[in-house]
Design an enzyme around this catalytic site. Structure first.
Site: not given
Lengths: 225, 76
Positions: A89, A197, A199
């Site tokens: 990002c 994302h 994560e």
């Protein structure tokens, strides 16, 4: 051998903790936290993560100021030596602004901040970040961005495609990205920038675990190296 | 002395913000607008001895993203 990773934090980063949690969850070793003003990185890193957020309030351009911060000089040096670097990002924006990855990320074509799970196709399953996926596998990861509209000139895009450097592609038009590009690799394959994302998708209770596979790929490839 | 740096998107680079402004101007009833491109103006106050070369380097290294933007330097 312990997996030695570092997460860079800039003023305005907000996915740094999630990134550190993901790295520890997958590798079993806590990630080191590095502040942007540090001019040196810890010795002997296996993995560097540039997390998402709004570094420096997105002033000037997203990622522009962060990419010129002292620690980024050290990150660039490590990347050039072959250390794996993942930018997610805002981290992707920082990596393009720093010149580690080609292209630029512009305002989403529809001008909206887009925050939802998106379907992606794994275009390159040979990289150290993606070896746990099948080529062409469809996965789902969350995005949350306002400036994820990937732009590069036609010649650069053709080169990226030809060299297998498009890692992930959106299966829906979500932000106007050229050729639906969601993630790109550098020429050596040790730097990956992506808007989605991973994560935020490391276990099913969080809505999915396709992100786990990405970190697991990196940990495994380093263990085998 | 004052220096103005005009940063604009390169021709051919799609400008979502310009398009939104265009749309809003149309909505206000203004007619005859063919296109809108949004850019950025950065004003610097610099010593007299700051050279054109130095200003150029500032633009290339930070103020403009050469992948998508052009810049023009104007000394006041």
């Amino acid at each position: 051998m312990a997996f030695r990773s570092a997460v860079i934090t800039f003023p305005g980063s907000n996915c740094d903790r999630d990134m550190a949690v993901a790295l520890e969850h997958v590798s079993g070793t806590p990630a080191l936290r590095v502040w942007h003003g540090d001019s040196a990185l810890p010795e002997g890193l296996d993995f560097i993560a540039v997390p998402g957020g709004f570094s420096y309030g997105d002033y000037l351009r997203c990622g522009a100021i962060a990419s010129r911060s002292p620690v980024m000089r050290a990150v660039i040096e490590q990347a050039e030596r072959g250390v794996p670097v993942l930018g997610v990002c805002n981290g992707f924006q920082v990596l393009t602004e720093s010149g580690l990855l080609p292209g630029a990320l512009m305002r989403n074509a529809q001008l909206n901040f887009t925050c939802r799970d998106v379907p992606l196709r794994v275009e390159n399953s040979q990289s150290l970040f993606t070896s746990g996926f099948e080529a062409g596998q469809e996965i789902s990861l969350p995005v949350a961005h306002h400036d994820g509209n990937y732009f590069a000139d036609e010649e650069t895009l053709d080169r990226l495609e030809g060299e297998g450097r498009v890692a992930f592609r959106y299966l829906e038009a979500i932000n106007g990205s050229q050729r639906g590009i969601a993630g790109v690799l550098n020429q050596a394959g040790n730097v990956l920038g992506m808007m989605p994302h991973p994560e935020r998708a490391i276990e099913d209770v969080l809505g999915g675990s396709d992100g786990y596979t990405l970190f697991e790929s990196a940990v495994k490839s380093l263990a085998e190296a | 002395m004052k220096v103005q740096i005009h940063v604009s998107l390169k021709p051919g680079v799609l400008d979502p913000q310009g398009r939104a402004i265009h749309h809003a101007l149309d909505g206000l009833g203004f007619s005859g607008i063919n296109d809108v491109r949004a850019g950025r103006l950065i004003e610097l106050d610099v010593d007299e001895n700051v050279t054109d070369e130095a200003l150029d380097e500032m633009c290339r290294k930070l103020l403009a993203n050469m992948v998508i933007e052009n810049y023009r330097i104007e000394r006041a």
